[in-house]
Design a protein around this motif. Structure first.
Motif, mmCIF file in Angstrom:
data_model
loop_
_atom_site.group_PDB
_atom_site.id
_atom_site.type_symbol
_atom_site.label_atom_id
_atom_site.label_comp_id
_atom_site.label_asym_id
_atom_site.label_seq_id
_atom_site.Cartn_x
_atom_site.Cartn_y
_atom_site.Cartn_z
ATOM 1 N N GLN A 1 0.826 -1.205 0.000
ATOM 2 C CA GLN A 1 0.000 0.000 0.000
ATOM 3 C C GLN A 1 0.858 1.252 0.000
ATOM 4 O O GLN A 1 2.016 1.227 0.412
ATOM 5 N N TYR A 2 0.263 2.318 -0.473
ATOM 6 C CA TYR A 2 0.939 3.606 -0.517
ATOM 7 C C TYR A 2 0.891 4.233 0.864
ATOM 8 O O TYR A 2 -0.166 4.264 1.503
ATOM 9 N N ARG A 3 2.027 4.736 1.317
ATOM 10 C CA ARG A 3 2.101 5.408 2.618
ATOM 11 C C ARG A 3 2.434 6.875 2.382
ATOM 12 O O ARG A 3 3.553 7.234 2.014
ATOM 13 N N TYR A 4 1.447 7.715 2.586
ATOM 14 C CA TYR A 4 1.532 9.135 2.285
ATOM 15 C C TYR A 4 2.717 9.852 2.934
ATOM 16 O O TYR A 4 3.413 10.608 2.259
ATOM 17 N N GLU B 1 5.764 6.709 -0.616
ATOM 18 C CA GLU B 1 6.248 5.440 -1.159
ATOM 19 C C GLU B 1 5.220 4.352 -0.932
ATOM 20 O O GLU B 1 4.402 4.434 -0.014
ATOM 21 N N THR B 2 5.322 3.320 -1.749
ATOM 22 C CA THR B 2 4.515 2.132 -1.568
ATOM 23 C C THR B 2 5.312 1.149 -0.725
ATOM 24 O O THR B 2 6.496 0.939 -0.970
#
Length: 178
Positions: A61-64, A68-69
């Motif tokens: 998952q994308y981490r804001y 980054e994913t």
């Protein structure tokens, strides 16, 4: 020697969906005043699901905050009032992966960043897995990734995986012989 710092006063400066931020006036063990910034968090849970063939299920998952994913274990915050950690782990596992676990083995509690945050993160190993439908939260976009546990260990050792709860869960699994 007493290393305890004492809170004198707290000023809450932010109340959000995920955390609350306060600034404390405190006293150091030697009596000198200091300021401590604290993020209050309701706590979280992370689950490392592993099947009878030693295959693990992770989420990408994308981490804001990092832009980054990431590849990490299914996890989430304990957001339903005072919540039992195992129940929260079962909920998060089901929401993100569709898996249900016949057995949830506690791997203890970790403190992700005790220098400024009071979050307690409870880790579990999920076994005796059954697949169902995923039902992530409206703001969660996850891709399920399955791999051998040994490959996950290699990715942690190489530094490819940065997520602290995933690194800790792999270490706990190895130490506990799960």
């Amino acid at each position: 020697m007493d290393l305890t710092e004492k809170r004198v006063n707290s000023n809450y400066i932010f109340h959000g969906k995920i955390m609350t931020v306060r600034v404390d006036d405190a006293l150091l063990p030697n009596g000198e005043p200091c300021i401590r910034e604290v993020c209050e968090h309701p706590g979280g849970v992370g689950v490392l699901p592993i099947d009878e063939n030693r295959m693990v299920t992770l989420v990408r998952q994308y981490r804001y905050p990092y832009a980054e994913t990431t590849l990490e274990i299914p996890a989430g915050k304990m957001d339903r009032g005072p919540e039992n950690a195992e129940e929260a782990g079962r909920r998060e596992l089901s929401e993100e992966t569709g898996l249900t676990a016949g057995q949830m083995i506690s791997m203890g509690e970790i403190w992700p960043s005790p220098g400024f945050m009071d979050e307690r993160l409870y880790l579990y190993c999920a076994k005796e897995l059954a697949q169902g439908a995923c039902h992530p939260d409206a703001d969660e976009f996850v891709e399920i990734v399955r791999m051998p546990f040994e490959e996950l260990c290699q990715r942690v050792a190489s530094g490819e995986i940065h997520d602290a709860k995933t690194v800790a869960a792999v270490g706990k699994m190895l130490i506990m012989g799960l």
